[in-house]
Write a protein that holds these residues in place. Sequence first.
Motif, PDB file in Angstrom:
ATOM      1  N   CYS A  89      40.746  29.645  39.596  1.00 30.72           N
ATOM      2  CA  CYS A  89      39.667  29.964  38.663  1.00 30.72           C
ATOM      3  C   CYS A  89      38.780  31.051  39.255  1.00 30.72           C
ATOM      4  O   CYS A  89      38.289  30.914  40.382  1.00 30.72           O
ATOM      5  CB  CYS A  89      38.831  28.713  38.357  1.00 30.72           C
ATOM      6  N   TYR A  90      38.581  32.134  38.493  1.00 28.20           N
ATOM      7  CA  TYR A  90      37.632  33.179  38.847  1.00 28.20           C
ATOM      8  C   TYR A  90      36.367  32.946  38.019  1.00 28.20           C
ATOM      9  O   TYR A  90      36.433  32.879  36.789  1.00 28.20           O
ATOM     10  CB  TYR A  90      38.191  34.562  38.549  1.00 28.20           C
ATOM     11  N   PHE A 144      31.731  40.007  30.208  1.00 25.68           N
ATOM     12  CA  PHE A 144      32.236  39.341  31.411  1.00 25.68           C
ATOM     13  C   PHE A 144      33.710  38.941  31.259  1.00 25.68           C
ATOM     14  O   PHE A 144      34.426  38.835  32.252  1.00 25.68           O
ATOM     15  CB  PHE A 144      31.374  38.126  31.737  1.00 25.68           C
ATOM     16  N   GLN A 145      34.145  38.735  30.034  1.00 27.73           N
ATOM     17  CA  GLN A 145      35.566  38.449  29.812  1.00 27.73           C
ATOM     18  C   GLN A 145      36.414  39.664  30.200  1.00 27.73           C
ATOM     19  O   GLN A 145      37.494  39.511  30.790  1.00 27.73           O
ATOM     20  CB  GLN A 145      35.795  38.077  28.352  1.00 27.73           C
ATOM     21  N   GLN A 146      35.938  40.872  29.899  1.00 29.29           N
ATOM     22  CA  GLN A 146      36.649  42.087  30.301  1.00 29.29           C
ATOM     23  C   GLN A 146      36.715  42.209  31.825  1.00 29.29           C
ATOM     24  O   GLN A 146      37.743  42.569  32.399  1.00 29.29           O
ATOM     25  CB  GLN A 146      35.953  43.311  29.717  1.00 29.29           C
ATOM     26  N   VAL A 206      39.900  41.447  37.061  1.00 33.77           N
ATOM     27  CA  VAL A 206      40.019  40.776  38.354  1.00 33.77           C
ATOM     28  C   VAL A 206      41.341  40.010  38.445  1.00 33.77           C
ATOM     29  O   VAL A 206      42.024  40.035  39.483  1.00 33.77           O
ATOM     30  CB  VAL A 206      38.833  39.822  38.582  1.00 33.77           C
ATOM     31  N   ALA A 207      41.715  39.333  37.362  1.00 34.55           N
ATOM     32  CA  ALA A 207      42.946  38.548  37.373  1.00 34.55           C
ATOM     33  C   ALA A 207      44.186  39.428  37.504  1.00 34.55           C
ATOM     34  O   ALA A 207      45.246  38.943  37.935  1.00 34.55           O
ATOM     35  CB  ALA A 207      43.030  37.710  36.099  1.00 34.55           C
ATOM     36  N   ASP A 216      42.668  42.594  48.654  1.00 34.51           N
ATOM     37  CA  ASP A 216      41.689  43.339  49.430  1.00 34.51           C
ATOM     38  C   ASP A 216      40.877  44.297  48.572  1.00 34.51           C
ATOM     39  O   ASP A 216      39.895  44.888  49.027  1.00 34.51           O
ATOM     40  CB  ASP A 216      42.389  44.105  50.561  1.00 34.51           C
ATOM     41  N   ILE A 217      41.276  44.488  47.318  1.00 35.16           N
ATOM     42  CA  ILE A 217      40.510  45.341  46.402  1.00 35.16           C
ATOM     43  C   ILE A 217      39.277  44.612  45.898  1.00 35.16           C
ATOM     44  O   ILE A 217      38.263  45.241  45.575  1.00 35.16           O
ATOM     45  CB  ILE A 217      41.395  45.785  45.218  1.00 35.16           C
ATOM     46  N   LEU A 218      39.327  43.299  45.822  1.00 35.82           N
ATOM     47  CA  LEU A 218      38.270  42.507  45.197  1.00 35.82           C
ATOM     48  C   LEU A 218      36.897  42.708  45.834  1.00 35.82           C
ATOM     49  O   LEU A 218      35.914  42.915  45.093  1.00 35.82           O
ATOM     50  CB  LEU A 218      38.665  41.025  45.220  1.00 35.82           C
TER      51      LEU A 218
END
Length: 622
Positions: free
Chosen positions: A110-111, A123-125, A130-131, A137-139
């Motif tokens: 879960c993010y 925020f859904q976009q 992110v998913a 390592d990009i996060l």
Amino acid sequence: MEPKQGKPVRLFDYFIVVRLTQITDQGEALGTPYISYSFPSKANKKDKGLLQTISNFCFPDRELFPRFKIKKKDKVYTFVLTNADGQKRFGYCWRELERNTKPAKRWPICYCILSFSPCFSLFQQILRSVAQFKKTDILPGFLKWLSKYEIPPPGKAITFAMYDYSFQFKRDDTESMFSAINFESLLNTLDPWTIVALFTFLLAERRVIFVSSNLRVLSNCVQAIVALLHPFVWQHVFIPVLPPSMLSFVCAPVPFVVGVLDIHSAEMKEMPMEEVFIVDIDRNEMYPQGGDYEHIPANLLDNLLGHVQVTVNSFREYQKKRKEDAQNAPKSFDLRPLSQGLLTFYEEILRGFIHFFDTEEGFNREDFIEASPPEIQRFKRLFVMSQMFERFMEPDTAKIIGDKLKEKPLSCPCVINEKELIFKEGPLTKLGGKAKQKGWQARWFVLYGTSVSYYKNKSGLSSGPVGEILLSDITRVRTVDHREKQNCFEITTSYRNFLVYSDSKAKMDSWVFMINYRALVLKKKIKENAFHQPFRRLGARQKSQPNLLSNQRQSVTLRSSQSLLLKVQQKLTRKGSRHEINISETPVPTSSPPPQSSETSTEENDFDPFRRRNTISPLSIS
């Protein structure tokens, strides 16, 4: 869009990644939520212990994992946390199963983004992007860039580039009191009357529990129904989805609005709850029956119900177009009828309140209640004594609202006729009345504002009902014991008894209560209108010519008067009287009635409370 110079308003407070532990105990997999990553890495002093609590909200349904798949539309889920000062913090979640090449049951990830801003689509976009990251390592760099921005204005976007990626997250261009809320689940699961009833419960600050098997639907419905209170704000316990460890909240002796997953409902029902309304979203059922709406004038409820019904019809048309042509379909459906209906309701409830406000002593509640019509005083007392009314009713706010009501009335009359208002509908089975139709027949029943109609099936609504029971003809509706069928109830009229049964006791109780409630409301309306024109039972020929009988009677009466006047004139002439009566100009109507007096209305002339027994009672309508 570049971040503002100086100290910007934070787009979000925290970003966390939550997983479930994979422990084997006697051959069964168990999971406990834990945080595997967070940004920033440490919480501030005010939020100490907050992140660990949030991990439980990310997986209130952890008993259902591991599993094979999660539906695409169920990957998005939101929850709400309320601070001690009443400020709401939203948790936006994207849940999916961790990648695995083997076709086996998988554990979820879960993010979650925590923010004080209600911008669901924005925020859904972000979570969808992110998913899709293949390299973890990009996060950190992505979140560091994102944390520099503030919430963009409606229609604007956050745009930046990083490594080989470019990102653009746009906020919806619509800005209304409902633009940040997802109403699709609410309008797709609950009928219009249930929505209106729940709205009145919240105004009276009752305890309401929503139950559903779908996490996304449960969360969306609870948040949408509370959003209807705008411009008022719910001041009590508000948890769209209760984690298993917090089920004891349903026993709280204070007002609350909570959601409970169906897998936990059995445990919840064993708890000592008092004066609680339970809404089963999946079955569109609410119990116990009755509530605060019984103390609200029917015209106010009917007007609000009409606007909700128009909104539901708009949503269904939107869904139909989206299925037929998704590319050319509109991006959203029209919520203006819903907001207009709510504002009209508030205008009627708060009418004249500005005159009872004193800048030194504050709002005089008792005088405001006593100045209201008797039929609404009980509900008004519950409403104006509530905490959300107390929080809302500040001197500056009261003056602004009062000035707006004086300048521009908000009244928006309902566009749906009372006969077309739908209070309840669903499948029932009735016993045939005719000799050729003996036996139980499945029908689709609809409770309208003035009648109970039944159709062959739901798809036959456009072709018209196969039968109709006028509410004015109903003398009693009660549950009965039947030797063959359970959950039976009987509708008694002056000409026939209708025996009907439902597939559950809750539905049977709901139908019995609602039919009795509407029949009582209708008869009360007719009784209050002393000038109401009673309708006659007419044959086919008389229905096509409704004024035929009255015109014939008027013609006979005037011809008799003409004959009498002629005799009087002849007698006076023989006696040599100088008096003459001119009747040559007196018309004898054949198709139209004589003109009404300007001092007496048509309804007053036609109304006769002492009609013969072969006419319908003034308490019945067609």
